[in-house]
Write a protein that holds these residues in place. Sequence first.
Motif, mmCIF file in Angstrom:
data_model
loop_
_atom_site.group_PDB
_atom_site.id
_atom_site.type_symbol
_atom_site.label_atom_id
_atom_site.label_comp_id
_atom_site.label_asym_id
_atom_site.label_seq_id
_atom_site.Cartn_x
_atom_site.Cartn_y
_atom_site.Cartn_z
ATOM 1 N N TRP A 194 -3.341 11.206 -7.745
ATOM 2 C CA TRP A 194 -4.731 10.851 -7.442
ATOM 3 C C TRP A 194 -5.766 11.648 -8.250
ATOM 4 O O TRP A 194 -6.674 11.080 -8.842
ATOM 5 C CB TRP A 194 -5.031 11.060 -5.962
ATOM 6 C CG TRP A 194 -4.702 9.940 -5.038
ATOM 7 C CD1 TRP A 194 -3.774 9.968 -4.045
ATOM 8 C CD2 TRP A 194 -5.314 8.641 -4.969
ATOM 9 N NE1 TRP A 194 -3.759 8.773 -3.366
ATOM 10 C CE2 TRP A 194 -4.699 7.946 -3.904
ATOM 11 C CE3 TRP A 194 -6.315 8.007 -5.702
ATOM 12 C CZ2 TRP A 194 -5.065 6.648 -3.550
ATOM 13 C CZ3 TRP A 194 -6.681 6.712 -5.352
ATOM 14 C CH2 TRP A 194 -6.055 6.047 -4.295
ATOM 15 N N PRO A 219 0.810 -1.226 0.000
ATOM 16 C CA PRO A 219 0.000 0.000 0.000
ATOM 17 C C PRO A 219 0.841 1.273 0.000
ATOM 18 O O PRO A 219 0.332 2.345 -0.348
ATOM 19 C CB PRO A 219 -0.824 -0.089 1.293
ATOM 20 C CG PRO A 219 -0.631 -1.446 1.841
ATOM 21 C CD PRO A 219 0.560 -2.071 1.168
ATOM 22 N N ALA A 265 -11.407 2.237 2.336
ATOM 23 C CA ALA A 265 -10.257 2.432 1.438
ATOM 24 C C ALA A 265 -10.577 3.523 0.423
ATOM 25 O O ALA A 265 -10.531 3.309 -0.789
ATOM 26 C CB ALA A 265 -9.839 1.130 0.771
ATOM 27 N N LEU A 295 -12.254 5.808 5.115
ATOM 28 C CA LEU A 295 -11.205 5.119 5.885
ATOM 29 C C LEU A 295 -10.129 4.649 4.916
ATOM 30 O O LEU A 295 -10.428 4.124 3.837
ATOM 31 C CB LEU A 295 -11.808 3.925 6.610
ATOM 32 C CG LEU A 295 -10.775 3.016 7.317
ATOM 33 C CD1 LEU A 295 -11.242 2.685 8.727
ATOM 34 C CD2 LEU A 295 -10.529 1.731 6.518
ATOM 35 N N ASP A 296 -8.882 4.835 5.294
ATOM 36 C CA ASP A 296 -7.777 4.333 4.472
ATOM 37 C C ASP A 296 -6.540 4.175 5.344
ATOM 38 O O ASP A 296 -6.429 4.789 6.410
ATOM 39 C CB ASP A 296 -7.478 5.305 3.320
ATOM 40 C CG ASP A 296 -6.838 4.612 2.123
ATOM 41 O OD1 ASP A 296 -7.554 4.348 1.131
ATOM 42 O OD2 ASP A 296 -5.630 4.309 2.190
ATOM 43 N N LEU A 297 -5.625 3.323 4.864
ATOM 44 C CA LEU A 297 -4.326 3.169 5.539
ATOM 45 C C LEU A 297 -3.406 4.350 5.252
ATOM 46 O O LEU A 297 -2.520 4.648 6.042
ATOM 47 C CB LEU A 297 -3.605 1.921 5.005
ATOM 48 C CG LEU A 297 -4.033 0.540 5.460
ATOM 49 C CD1 LEU A 297 -3.138 -0.500 4.757
ATOM 50 C CD2 LEU A 297 -3.902 0.393 6.960
ATOM 51 N N ARG A 339 -19.553 3.740 -9.524
ATOM 52 C CA ARG A 339 -19.862 3.313 -8.148
ATOM 53 C C ARG A 339 -20.903 4.240 -7.524
ATOM 54 O O ARG A 339 -21.875 3.800 -6.915
ATOM 55 C CB ARG A 339 -18.568 3.341 -7.336
ATOM 56 C CG ARG A 339 -18.640 2.809 -5.925
ATOM 57 C CD ARG A 339 -17.265 2.896 -5.283
ATOM 58 N NE ARG A 339 -16.253 2.386 -6.186
ATOM 59 C CZ ARG A 339 -15.082 3.015 -6.450
ATOM 60 N NH1 ARG A 339 -14.747 4.131 -5.831
ATOM 61 N NH2 ARG A 339 -14.237 2.504 -7.310
ATOM 62 N N LEU A 353 -11.978 10.013 -4.319
ATOM 63 C CA LEU A 353 -12.469 10.213 -5.692
ATOM 64 C C LEU A 353 -13.977 10.003 -5.820
ATOM 65 O O LEU A 353 -14.593 10.462 -6.778
ATOM 66 C CB LEU A 353 -11.747 9.270 -6.672
ATOM 67 C CG LEU A 353 -10.223 9.332 -6.711
ATOM 68 C CD1 LEU A 353 -9.687 8.484 -7.862
ATOM 69 C CD2 LEU A 353 -9.711 10.752 -6.810
ATOM 70 N N GLY A 358 -14.758 0.270 -2.845
ATOM 71 C CA GLY A 358 -14.420 0.349 -4.257
ATOM 72 C C GLY A 358 -12.956 0.041 -4.507
ATOM 73 O O GLY A 358 -12.070 0.679 -3.938
ATOM 74 N N HIS A 407 -7.136 -6.120 -2.937
ATOM 75 C CA HIS A 407 -5.836 -5.820 -2.318
ATOM 76 C C HIS A 407 -5.694 -6.466 -0.937
ATOM 77 O O HIS A 407 -4.626 -6.361 -0.331
ATOM 78 C CB HIS A 407 -5.682 -4.303 -2.153
ATOM 79 C CG HIS A 407 -5.583 -3.574 -3.463
ATOM 80 N ND1 HIS A 407 -4.473 -3.635 -4.265
ATOM 81 C CD2 HIS A 407 -6.476 -2.791 -4.120
ATOM 82 C CE1 HIS A 407 -4.671 -2.905 -5.358
ATOM 83 N NE2 HIS A 407 -5.882 -2.389 -5.292
ATOM 84 N N LEU A 408 -6.759 -7.086 -0.447
ATOM 85 C CA LEU A 408 -6.741 -7.531 0.951
ATOM 86 C C LEU A 408 -6.392 -9.017 1.054
ATOM 87 O O LEU A 408 -6.911 -9.833 0.287
ATOM 88 C CB LEU A 408 -8.102 -7.266 1.603
ATOM 89 C CG LEU A 408 -8.533 -5.790 1.583
ATOM 90 C CD1 LEU A 408 -9.916 -5.622 2.200
ATOM 91 C CD2 LEU A 408 -7.518 -4.906 2.309
ATOM 92 N N GLY A 443 -7.195 3.872 9.191
ATOM 93 C CA GLY A 443 -7.456 2.559 9.761
ATOM 94 C C GLY A 443 -7.351 1.472 8.711
ATOM 95 O O GLY A 443 -7.094 1.733 7.531
ATOM 96 N N ASP A 444 -7.587 0.252 9.182
ATOM 97 C CA ASP A 444 -7.431 -0.949 8.365
ATOM 98 C C ASP A 444 -8.809 -1.507 8.013
ATOM 99 O O ASP A 444 -9.651 -1.693 8.914
ATOM 100 C CB ASP A 444 -6.625 -1.979 9.188
ATOM 101 C CG ASP A 444 -6.239 -3.208 8.385
ATOM 102 O OD1 ASP A 444 -6.829 -3.455 7.322
ATOM 103 O OD2 ASP A 444 -5.340 -3.934 8.856
HETATM 104 C C1 LIG Z 1 -7.092 1.077 -5.801
HETATM 105 S S1 LIG Z 1 -7.136 2.183 -4.448
HETATM 106 C C2 LIG Z 1 -8.843 2.555 -4.392
HETATM 107 C C3 LIG Z 1 -9.126 3.865 -3.699
HETATM 108 C C4 LIG Z 1 -10.566 4.352 -3.788
HETATM 109 N N1 LIG Z 1 -11.504 3.373 -3.248
HETATM 110 C C5 LIG Z 1 -10.903 4.697 -5.203
HETATM 111 O O1 LIG Z 1 -11.535 3.872 -5.876
HETATM 112 O O2 LIG Z 1 -10.498 5.773 -5.657
HETATM 113 C C6 LIG Z 1 -6.921 1.121 -3.045
HETATM 114 C C7 LIG Z 1 -6.871 1.859 -1.730
HETATM 115 O O3 LIG Z 1 -6.907 0.873 -0.695
HETATM 116 C C8 LIG Z 1 -6.101 1.328 0.371
HETATM 117 N N2 LIG Z 1 -5.820 0.154 1.194
HETATM 118 C C9 LIG Z 1 -5.110 -0.947 0.859
HETATM 119 N N3 LIG Z 1 -5.139 -1.841 1.851
HETATM 120 C C10 LIG Z 1 -5.903 -1.301 2.842
HETATM 121 C C11 LIG Z 1 -6.314 -1.741 4.125
HETATM 122 N N4 LIG Z 1 -5.954 -2.938 4.596
HETATM 123 N N5 LIG Z 1 -7.101 -0.932 4.856
HETATM 124 C C12 LIG Z 1 -7.464 0.290 4.394
HETATM 125 N N6 LIG Z 1 -7.099 0.765 3.187
HETATM 126 C C13 LIG Z 1 -6.331 -0.025 2.416
HETATM 127 C C14 LIG Z 1 -4.921 1.989 -0.298
HETATM 128 O O4 LIG Z 1 -4.231 2.859 0.565
HETATM 129 C C15 LIG Z 1 -5.628 2.707 -1.465
HETATM 130 O O5 LIG Z 1 -6.015 4.000 -1.095
#
Ligand SMILES: C[S@@+](CC[C@H](N)C(=O)[O-])C[C@H]1O[C@@H](n2cnc3c(N)ncnc32)[C@H](O)[C@@H]1O
Length: 239
Positions: free
Chosen positions: A23, A13, A58, A77-79, A40, A63, A115, A120-121, A97-98
């Motif tokens: 961004w 990340p 996340a 919420l985002d990391l 979305r 956006l 979205g 990614h998880l 947060g996670d």
């Molecule tokens: C592909 S981007 C999508 C961002 C947003 N949802 C969008 O569509 O514009 C993935 C996002 O997931 C976040 N992310 C990845 N792993 C995460 C986690 N375990 N908890 C929270 N956020 C996470 C990343 O920091 C990143 O901002």
Amino acid sequence: MANGLPVRSPNDPAQYDDLTDEWWKPHGRFAALHWLAEARGALVPPPPYPGAPLLDVACGAGLLAPHLPPGWRHVGLDLSALSLVQARAHGVGPVRGDALRLPFADASLPCVVAGEVLEHLPDLEGACAELARVLAGGGVLVVDTLADTLFARLALLGVAEHVPGGPPAGLHRADLLVDPGRLTRALAAHGVHVRQLGGLRPSVPGYLLWLLRRRSSVRMLPTRSTAGVYQLIAVKEDT
Ligand SMILES: C[S@@+](CC[C@H](N)C(=O)[O-])C[C@H]1O[C@@H](n2cnc3c(N)ncnc32)[C@H](O)[C@@H]1O
């Protein structure tokens, strides 16, 4: 360093922080996320009351903000702390947060959006349990993600990473792609039932005009195939 960026492992990340200036650029490295955010937002219902909280799990740099129906209080919420600074500037209430340990009370949110994050998880079932836990009875979940198919591996993680608008190379891990059936079952196990599921593809004329810089965005169109990008609406049982 490669191309002026630190070398990271796939799906790290920290890559979002490395690319943080991209961004909000309509022709930047995250361009397709703008197109997906619009698609979305079109699935998000109006709020049940003015100021109702919508959790954008996340949220990245926020956006989704321009595409939400009016009246929601957009909580993101985002990391990534750097992404959240930008989200805040676009009206999002930022929470660091996670996604696998959401800092929200059980059944507290009438709408949750996830979205382009489930792929990614490392724990899909755990993520679904968390999404379901914080969703109120009757609440709506909106998700879009990438399918676990050969097509997605070749087209989205292979070819698309090397064409304008595609995801930056190395952002995804093929083994984390999300089978729609598995996702549907993981949500149903926690009382969240899929009501609508379909694929998305970019408009070809729209993409060509975007390439020529005659458009700032590309319309995502519905498609019956869920082999690539797909989105869903699910509703939590009202107990
Ligand atoms: C592909 S981007 C999508 C961002 C947003 N949802 C969008 O569509 O514009 C993935 C996002 O997931 C976040 N992310 C990845 N792993 C995460 C986690 N375990 N908890 C929270 N956020 C996470 C990343 O920091 C990143 O901002």
